[in-house]
Design a protein around this motif. Structure first.
Motif, PDB file in Angstrom:
ATOM      1  N   ALA A  80       0.802  -1.216   0.000  1.00 14.51           N
ATOM      2  CA  ALA A  80       0.000   0.000   0.000  1.00 14.51           C
ATOM      3  C   ALA A  80       0.842   1.276   0.000  1.00 14.51           C
ATOM      4  O   ALA A  80       0.300   2.376  -0.104  1.00 14.51           O
ATOM      5  CB  ALA A  80      -0.922   0.013   1.218  1.00 14.51           C
ATOM      6  N   THR A  81       2.154   1.136   0.120  1.00  6.39           N
ATOM      7  CA  THR A  81       3.035   2.304   0.189  1.00  6.39           C
ATOM      8  C   THR A  81       3.409   2.773  -1.212  1.00  6.39           C
ATOM      9  O   THR A  81       4.001   2.022  -1.990  1.00  6.39           O
ATOM     10  CB  THR A  81       4.312   1.969   0.990  1.00  6.39           C
ATOM     11  OG1 THR A  81       3.938   1.592   2.324  1.00  6.39           O
ATOM     12  CG2 THR A  81       5.248   3.162   1.054  1.00  6.39           C
ATOM     13  N   SER A  82       3.073   4.014  -1.523  1.00  6.18           N
ATOM     14  CA  SER A  82       3.312   4.547  -2.867  1.00  6.18           C
ATOM     15  C   SER A  82       4.484   5.512  -2.939  1.00  6.18           C
ATOM     16  O   SER A  82       4.909   5.886  -4.039  1.00  6.18           O
ATOM     17  CB  SER A  82       2.047   5.255  -3.369  1.00  6.18           C
ATOM     18  OG  SER A  82       1.681   6.310  -2.488  1.00  6.18           O
ATOM     19  N   SER A  83       5.020   5.923  -1.797  1.00  7.91           N
ATOM     20  CA  SER A  83       6.146   6.848  -1.798  1.00  7.91           C
ATOM     21  C   SER A  83       7.382   6.198  -2.418  1.00  7.91           C
ATOM     22  O   SER A  83       7.588   4.986  -2.303  1.00  7.91           O
ATOM     23  CB  SER A  83       6.472   7.301  -0.376  1.00  7.91           C
ATOM     24  OG  SER A  83       5.413   8.024   0.192  1.00  7.91           O
ATOM     25  N   VAL A  84       8.201   7.015  -3.052  1.00  6.24           N
ATOM     26  CA  VAL A  84       9.471   6.535  -3.591  1.00  6.24           C
ATOM     27  C   VAL A  84      10.479   6.458  -2.447  1.00  6.24           C
ATOM     28  O   VAL A  84      10.553   7.361  -1.605  1.00  6.24           O
ATOM     29  CB  VAL A  84       9.995   7.479  -4.690  1.00  6.24           C
ATOM     30  CG1 VAL A  84      11.384   7.051  -5.158  1.00  6.24           C
ATOM     31  CG2 VAL A  84       9.023   7.521  -5.856  1.00  6.24           C
ATOM     32  N   GLY A  85      11.234   5.375  -2.412  1.00  8.15           N
ATOM     33  CA  GLY A  85      12.228   5.219  -1.368  1.00  8.15           C
ATOM     34  C   GLY A  85      12.344   3.781  -0.924  1.00  8.15           C
ATOM     35  O   GLY A  85      11.870   2.855  -1.600  1.00  8.15           O
ATOM     36  N   SER A  86      12.958   3.572   0.231  1.00  5.42           N
ATOM     37  CA  SER A  86      13.087   2.240   0.799  1.00  5.42           C
ATOM     38  C   SER A  86      13.348   2.362   2.296  1.00  5.42           C
ATOM     39  O   SER A  86      13.700   3.436   2.792  1.00  5.42           O
ATOM     40  CB  SER A  86      14.207   1.444   0.115  1.00  5.42           C
ATOM     41  OG  SER A  86      15.442   2.127   0.208  1.00  5.42           O
TER      42      SER A  86
END
Length: 312
Positions: free
Chosen positions: A136-142
């Motif tokens: 469900a996480t749409s942010s760019v990153g890790s």
């Protein structure tokens, strides 16, 4: 420099909170699945032969000195669901080189985990909770992540991806220690917005039986890179109050992280992996030393008898 400490009266997936320990959340104004205070039950199931257990939780967060204005890149949440849920995510700072705020991914990941914690498909399984939160996480990153879920019967389920860690302390001894997952030194496993990252299937999953009086210390690598296990035991036995213990551990980690002469767990591991000062310095008896500056998140949870905890 003096690093400010942020305080609030309720817990959240946002990292700028510390030192909370309450008995029961009765605030009906909070939305379903996002009641993030510690907890207790007022009744025992008479058919059980052992008391129901839950957590009393204290938290403390100190951002990296250079990331104070942005609030750091760690995130965490504490939930009162069932016996209790605690979780930490550590945003991977390398994304800043691509003009991406590393905190966005870790915060959204924890927000989603908070939302799905009571989902029927999760079925109180931390590995599945990681799966649903990540999807469900749409942010760019890790981010690296660890989730621990306590059942009322004392069974603690832990799932982790990367190098956020957990220690279980019983009667002054560490009885369980999570193991970091790394591709190579200083490059941990991580959940990512990119297809090349790890998934919930890569999580290290553990089940541990707890008893009343056990203490769980969870944190980002900013804690475990700078504080030795014997120091963690010392602090948790020194402070009865979990909030004070969490604060003391975070402050100790911050102190070590800024000490260029401290032989930290991080630099000891670095030397073991072949990273050290140049040969001429070795000849002079010098070696790689110092702590590691980082965001520091600490969650200290004490296992308590739910029936014995007073309700306020």
């Amino acid at each position: 420099m003096v690093v400010p400490v942020f305080r609030a009266s309720v817990a959240s997936f946002h990292p700028l909170f510390d030192s909370l320990c309450t008995r029961l959340s009765t605030n009906s104004s909070l939305p379903k699945n996002s009641r993030l205070l510690p907890f207790a039950s007022s009744e025992l199931n008479p058919v059980q032969s052992r008391p129901e257990l839950s957590f009393c939780v204290g938290t403390h967060f100190i951002p990296h000195p250079n990331k104070v204005e942005r609030g750091g890149e760690d995130a965490f949440f504490v939930s009162c669901y069932n016996g209790g849920v605690i979780a930490v995510a550590d945003g991977v700072s390398g994304w800043a080189e691509q003009n991406v705020d590393p905190s966005l991914f870790s915060r959204e990941l924890m927000a989603n985990a908070s939302y799905f914690v009571e989902d029927v498909e999760v079925n109180y399984d931390p590995q599945i909770l990681i799966q649903k939160a990540h999807a469900a996480t749409s942010s760019v990153g890790s981010a690296t992540v660890i989730v621990a879920m306590l059942e009322r019967n004392g069974i603690l389920k832990v799932a982790s991806v990367g190098d956020c860690g957990l220690r279980i302390i019983r009667k002054g001894q560490i009885t369980f220690s999570s193991s970091p997952q790394e591709h190579y030194f200083d490059c941990p496993y991580q959940l990512s917005s990119e297809a090349v990252g790890q998934t919930y299937l890569d999580a290290m999953v553990t089940t541990v039986e707890l008893i009343e009086g056990d203490t769980i210390v969870m944190g980002s690598d900013g804690l475990f890179d700078n504080v030795f296990d014997h120091e963690i035991v010392s602090m948790t036995t020194r402070f009865i109050d979990v909030s004070e213990a969490a604060k003391a551990l975070a402050n100790l980690a911050r102190s070590h992280s800024t000490d260029s002469n401290f032989d930290s767990p991080y630099t000891m591991e670095a030397r073991a992996k072949g990273f050290d000062v140049p040969m001429w310095k070795k000849i002079l008896g010098m070696k790689l030393k110092g702590g590691k500056l980082d965001d520091i998140t600490v969650i200290v949870s004490q296992v308590v008898n739910s029936h014995a905890v007073s309700i306020s």
